[in-house]
Motif scaffolding. Structure first.
Motif, PDB file in Angstrom:
ATOM      1  N   VAL A   1     -23.766 -36.647 -34.010  1.00 32.10           N
ATOM      2  CA  VAL A   1     -25.121 -37.054 -33.640  1.00 32.10           C
ATOM      3  C   VAL A   1     -25.028 -38.391 -32.922  1.00 32.10           C
ATOM      4  CG1 VAL A   1     -27.447 -37.590 -34.455  1.00 32.10           C
ATOM      5  CG2 VAL A   1     -26.037 -35.959 -35.722  1.00 32.10           C
TER       6      VAL A   1
ATOM      7  N   GLU B   1     -27.992 -34.092 -31.191  1.00 38.00           N
ATOM      8  CA  GLU B   1     -26.936 -33.563 -32.058  1.00 38.00           C
ATOM      9  C   GLU B   1     -26.383 -32.290 -31.442  1.00 38.00           C
ATOM     10  OE1 GLU B   1     -26.052 -32.367 -36.745  1.00 38.00           O
ATOM     11  OE2 GLU B   1     -28.125 -32.624 -36.057  1.00 38.00           O
TER      12      GLU B   1
ATOM     13  N   TRP C   1     -23.520 -22.373 -29.529  1.00 38.22           N
ATOM     14  CA  TRP C   1     -23.641 -23.826 -29.503  1.00 38.22           C
ATOM     15  C   TRP C   1     -25.117 -24.189 -29.556  1.00 38.22           C
ATOM     16  CZ3 TRP C   1     -19.460 -27.138 -29.485  1.00 38.22           C
ATOM     17  CH2 TRP C   1     -18.215 -26.520 -29.313  1.00 38.22           C
ATOM     18  N   ARG C   2     -25.409 -25.295 -30.211  1.00 40.29           N
ATOM     19  CA  ARG C   2     -26.814 -25.722 -30.326  1.00 40.29           C
ATOM     20  C   ARG C   2     -26.917 -27.217 -30.043  1.00 40.29           C
ATOM     21  NH1 ARG C   2     -29.758 -23.451 -35.409  1.00 40.29           N
ATOM     22  NH2 ARG C   2     -29.781 -21.648 -33.998  1.00 40.29           N
TER      23      ARG C   2
ATOM     24  N   LEU D   1     -23.965 -28.874 -32.246  1.00 47.46           N
ATOM     25  CA  LEU D   1     -23.423 -28.046 -33.318  1.00 47.46           C
ATOM     26  C   LEU D   1     -22.812 -26.775 -32.734  1.00 47.46           C
ATOM     27  CD1 LEU D   1     -26.642 -28.963 -34.099  1.00 47.46           C
ATOM     28  CD2 LEU D   1     -25.730 -28.489 -36.381  1.00 47.46           C
TER      29      LEU D   1
ATOM     30  N   THR E   1     -22.081 -25.855 -37.640  1.00 47.79           N
ATOM     31  CA  THR E   1     -21.337 -27.057 -38.004  1.00 47.79           C
ATOM     32  C   THR E   1     -21.548 -28.128 -36.955  1.00 47.79           C
ATOM     33  OG1 THR E   1     -19.629 -25.728 -39.103  1.00 47.79           O
ATOM     34  CG2 THR E   1     -19.047 -28.007 -38.522  1.00 47.79           C
ATOM     35  N   SER E   2     -21.861 -29.340 -37.398  1.00 51.51           N
ATOM     36  CA  SER E   2     -22.172 -30.421 -36.464  1.00 51.51           C
ATOM     37  C   SER E   2     -20.905 -31.045 -35.878  1.00 51.51           C
ATOM     38  CB  SER E   2     -22.990 -31.505 -37.164  1.00 51.51           C
ATOM     39  OG  SER E   2     -23.278 -32.569 -36.276  1.00 51.51           O
TER      40      SER E   2
ATOM     41  N   SER F   1     -34.721 -27.607 -30.300  1.00 51.23           N
ATOM     42  CA  SER F   1     -33.328 -27.282 -29.992  1.00 51.23           C
ATOM     43  C   SER F   1     -33.212 -26.152 -28.985  1.00 51.23           C
ATOM     44  CB  SER F   1     -32.563 -26.900 -31.263  1.00 51.23           C
ATOM     45  OG  SER F   1     -33.042 -25.668 -31.795  1.00 51.23           O
TER      46      SER F   1
END
Length: 255
Positions: free
Chosen positions: A95, A80, A116-117, A82, A91-92, A51
């Protein structure tokens, strides 16, 4: 009503000086996702789950889209997205399985979050690494009216075939790319001047952006109409009716 074309042009990763990027692994720097060239990519050391966390350094910027391009993910790979307020609990947003998509695009309701991820998973990737050339994070502009029906898409191959003095043919091979042509009809004055012209003035032909001509289209349609590239010539517009504006032909070339 289906969504109109969307233009992802103000990338917060590049716009904000406060942004920092952190990756779980990087055999090639994760900062490459901020570079316009797709081949200058972030590369991971693993394929099971890697990630990048993007710290915008502010919560004042709205985000409605994330785009991931220049990847080597296989059809079964997933992306995904998040968000977080504290860089701890995420929080997602959703996906997506990559399938045949060269660009993995997320659209969602506006969120103003600092962290953000983007998580990549592709455990059967034969490269034994994952890479991403470009990530977009930010808002998008969507005109009220859809593009006119006479849009077109073509494959451009500028490979040159020449002959030597002895008559033998040789090829100066160049990569092919996609070019799309379209018009944006029935823009209001604010859309034409504040949105369209502002975008064109900022981007010109030198800056790259993402476009999605048919955000609600099938994956097959989106595979040729979701693009990362640049305008070919700064497009203008006409004023056929009082307070109504149409763009001239817009040419956009894939990077």
């Amino acid at each position: 009503m289906p969504a109109a074309a969307r233009f992802m042009w103000r990338n917060l990763i590049n716009e904000l000086s406060s942004v920092t990027l952190t990756a779980t692994s990087a055999t090639v720097s994760v900062t490459n996702v901020a570079h316009h060239a797709l081949k200058k990519a972030w590369r991971t050391s693993g394929i099971s789950s890697e990630s990048v966390t993007i710290d915008l350094g502010t919560t004042s910027e709205p985000v409605k889209s994330v785009c991931v391009a220049g990847h080597n993910l296989t059809t079964g790979g997933t992306v995904e997205v998040l968000h977080s307020t504290d860089n701890s609990v995420f929080t997602s947003v959703g996906v997506k399985t990559v399938g045949s998509a060269k660009i993995v695009t997320f659209f969602f309701s506006s969120l103003s979050k600092q962290y953000w991820r983007v998580i990549l998973k592709d455990s059967t990737n034969s490269d034994n690494y994952m890479k991403v050339g470009r990530i977009f994070l930010g808002d998008y502009w969507e005109p009220a009216a859809q593009i006119t029906r006479n849009w077109s898409v073509e494959i451009v191959d500028e490979t040159e075939i020449e002959k030597s003095i002895g008559g033998q043919k040789w090829r100066n091979i160049r990569d092919s790319f996609v070019r799309v042509s379209f018009r944006l009809p029935h823009l209001s004055k604010s859309e034409a001047v504040e949105d369209f012209f502002n975008m064109v003035r900022r981007m010109g032909t030198k800056e790259d952006l993402f476009i999605s001509l048919f955000p609600d289209g099938s994956s097959t349609l989106k595979s040729v109409t979701d693009l990362y590239g640049n305008f070919v010539g700064a497009p203008g517009m006409t004023n056929p009716v009082i307070a109504i504006y149409d763009t001239n032909e817009v040419l956009f070339e894939q990077n």
